[in-house]
Design an enzyme around this catalytic site. Structure first.
Site, PDB file in Angstrom:
ATOM      1  N   CYS A 256      50.437 -68.874 -35.493  1.00 17.89           N
ATOM      2  CA  CYS A 256      50.900 -69.552 -34.110  1.00 17.89           C
ATOM      3  C   CYS A 256      50.996 -71.112 -34.338  1.00 17.89           C
ATOM      4  O   CYS A 256      51.424 -71.934 -33.495  1.00 17.89           O
ATOM      5  CB  CYS A 256      50.348 -69.082 -33.145  1.00 17.89           C
ATOM      6  SG  CYS A 256      50.571 -67.429 -32.902  1.00 17.89           S
TER       7      CYS A 256
ATOM      8  N   CYS B  12      48.937 -63.198 -20.306  1.00 17.14           N
ATOM      9  CA  CYS B  12      49.588 -63.280 -21.575  1.00 17.14           C
ATOM     10  C   CYS B  12      51.011 -63.950 -21.770  1.00 17.14           C
ATOM     11  O   CYS B  12      51.801 -63.920 -20.973  1.00 17.14           O
ATOM     12  CB  CYS B  12      49.855 -61.950 -22.069  1.00 17.14           C
ATOM     13  SG  CYS B  12      48.595 -60.676 -22.012  1.00 17.14           S
TER      14      CYS B  12
ATOM     15  N   LYS C 294      52.650 -70.064 -21.848  1.00 15.17           N
ATOM     16  CA  LYS C 294      52.595 -68.810 -21.051  1.00 15.17           C
ATOM     17  C   LYS C 294      53.982 -68.790 -20.270  1.00 15.17           C
ATOM     18  O   LYS C 294      54.626 -67.882 -19.874  1.00 15.17           O
ATOM     19  CB  LYS C 294      51.410 -69.209 -19.964  1.00 15.17           C
ATOM     20  CG  LYS C 294      51.486 -68.187 -18.614  1.00 15.17           C
ATOM     21  CD  LYS C 294      50.910 -66.899 -19.186  1.00 15.17           C
ATOM     22  CE  LYS C 294      51.149 -65.745 -18.031  1.00 15.17           C
ATOM     23  NZ  LYS C 294      52.584 -65.169 -17.941  1.00 15.17           N
TER      24      LYS C 294
ATOM     25  N   HIS D 178      56.817 -68.922 -26.313  1.00 15.67           N
ATOM     26  CA  HIS D 178      55.959 -69.191 -27.475  1.00 15.67           C
ATOM     27  C   HIS D 178      56.684 -68.450 -28.898  1.00 15.67           C
ATOM     28  O   HIS D 178      56.202 -67.351 -29.318  1.00 15.67           O
ATOM     29  CB  HIS D 178      54.561 -68.229 -27.297  1.00 15.67           C
ATOM     30  CG  HIS D 178      53.383 -68.382 -28.470  1.00 15.67           C
ATOM     31  ND1 HIS D 178      53.583 -69.673 -29.448  1.00 15.67           N
ATOM     32  CD2 HIS D 178      52.429 -67.785 -29.055  1.00 15.67           C
ATOM     33  CE1 HIS D 178      52.680 -69.524 -30.153  1.00 15.67           C
ATOM     34  NE2 HIS D 178      52.095 -68.535 -30.031  1.00 15.67           N
TER      35      HIS D 178
END
Lengths: 62, 419
Positions: free
Chosen positions: B85, B208, B330, B334
């Site tokens: 990431c 998440c 969030k 992502h």
């Protein structure tokens, strides 16, 4: 884990835990079956190793 | 060795979310956006840095030469970079280092990801390969599970509640509503978060970030090149990288991410600043607890007080240190290979007056922090604008009809003040 990843569906509920080995600074992680909620496993709960399989170290509460 | 000053000259992004176009197409779209924003021609680019993790999901790896060919500069060298990431910020760092060292005058940095078409099960499984798989993924710990361990440790160690963590999600969604390119543009409440399904206690669905598709791109160059091409540029004044034990079991504490602290210390040292000098930050909030831990590891708050600060509104757009004005991972989304570059695009747009309603007032210094996995790798960058934003309110009969923000160089700003 309430929503388990692929391959672990039949093993839920369970906890993945980080534990500290007695009288050491060594930490290891492992798989603890049959833990449904955090109240079933408060931080500080003693655990012991019962085996090792494809999940890695398998634990149970002492 | 003396370093070249390195500048961000332009930035572009696709919308983040569920995209229909191929990974090659969205990579090209973001790259073209950055090139147009910088006001340069593709042939002026001397190298490309392309970050991506799961190109295989859309049947295209080795994206560097593909995007260069699609830009019509197939002979331009490129490098494809994967660091989970944190791929985008690592890619940005490598590009920064090469421009700073004088190897190139101007380079393209593009991050990209396309995974949503594969479904949640596939994506969750593949993402778990970014953990230390032997100890974590293989033992049934997905990333929500790993961050849940960190959250449980945090709530145990400090005076914080699950509602405090939820306030991070609420704030980031508030910001994301103001970002036209955000994935989840929807206001949520503390109750929405608390009532959402538990994924891995204490983390719930709304703690998440989503899986997203998307691409982001910037043009990095030396200052001479920047001055020749545009007045809208932002300097990269600090860059740092750090590492942590890949598996959580190797860490002394679960309530801090060592790689963030190491990278931040290096970036602050290079920039000659402290955390107090930062006006706003884009940080890695893959889960709400991550933003809290980040805000402490970056030095914005004392250890153990980040959750309280979030609850008290200190990280909101008008707070003492606005965090994730873009909406963060969030709400903005992502797309893992793109996230770190997208953070730089947000800081560039903030500092050059292109952020619209989510603009952080009077900001001069912005920070990005982006990590891989549970923070096994991390890069922090500090960016600074040396020009000023002239804000004009055009008012007709007591009604504001236009709000213009015009970036000016220091010299231009002086002239405006004289007039």
């Amino acid at each position: 884990m309430t929503v388990p990843p692929e391959g672990f569906e039949d093993l839920a509920p369970y906890a993945w835990v980080v534990m500290e080995i007695d009288d050491s600074d060594i930490r290891v992680s492992g798989f603890l079956p049959k833990i449904a909620t955090p109240t079933d496993l408060p931080i500080g709960t003693p655990v012991k190793i019962t085996g090792f399989d494809e999940r890695g170290i398998v634990l149970e509460k002492q | 060795m003396e370093r070249e000053s390195v500048c961000v000259l332009g930035g572009g992004s696709t919308k983040y979310g569920k995209l229909d176009d191929s990974i090659s197409d969205i990579t090209l779209q973001a790259s073209v956006g950055a090139i147009e924003s910088a006001g340069i021609e593709p042939k002026e680019i001397q190298a490309g840095y392309i970050s991506n993790v799961f190109g295989v999901a859309d049947k295209q790896v080795h994206l560097g030469p593909v995007v260069m060919s699609n830009l019509g500069i197939s002979e331009c060298p490129s490098l494809s970079i994967e660091s989970a990431c944190g791929s985008g910020s690592v890619s940005f760092r490598e590009a920064f280092a090469n421009v700073a060292a004088g190897f190139y005058d101007a380079v393209l940095v593009t991050g990209t990801e396309k995974v949503t078409h594969t479904g949640t099960d596939w994506t969750t499984t593949y993402f778990s390969y970014c953990s230390d798989f032997f100890y974590e993924g293989q033992a049934g710990a997905s990333f929500p599970g790993l961050f849940a361990s960190m959250a449980r440790a945090y709530l145990h160690e400090f005076d914080a509640t699950e509602e405090d963590l939820a306030s991070v999600a609420v704030k980031n969604h508030e910001n994301g509503v103001l970002n036209p390119k955000a994935h989840l543009r929807k206001k949520i409440s503390i109750d929405d978060v608390m009532d959402s399904a538990v994924v891995a206690s204490p983390l719930k669905l709304y703690d998440c970030c989503p899986f997203s598709d998307g691409a982001s791109s910037v043009i990095l160059c030396n200052e001479k090149f920047a001055k020749e091409h545009s007045k809208d540029y932002v300097k990269v004044i600090g860059s740092g990288r750090g590492g942590s034990p890949a598996a959580l079991q190797g860490r002394e504490k679960l309530t801090t991410i060592p790689s963030t602290r190491i990278a931040a210390e290096a970036a602050y040292k290079m920039a000659g600043i402290t955390a107090k000098d930062v006006d706003f930050a884009e940080v890695h909030d893959c889960f709400t607890v991550a933003e809290v831990v980040d805000s402490e590891d970056l030095g914005f708050f004392e250890k153990g007080t980040g959750a309280t600060a979030a609850r008290n509104g200190e990280t909101k757009l008008n707070g003492s240190i606005p965090i994730n004005p873009s909406g963060g991972l969030k709400s903005k989304g992502h797309p893992i290979g793109a996230t770190g570059v997208g953070q730089v695009v947000e800081v560039f747009e903030q500092l050059t007056g292109k952020s619209g309603e989510r603009t952080v007032n009077d900001a001069k210094i912005g920070l990005t922090q982006n990590f891989g996995a549970t923070g096994a790798s991390c890069a922090v960058h500090v960016l600074n604008v040396e020009h000023y934003i002239l804000q004009l309110f055009i008012i007709v009969k007591n009604v504001e009809v236009k709000n213009l923000k015009i970036p000016l160089s220091k010299e231009q700003a002086k002239l405006q003040l004289i007039r």
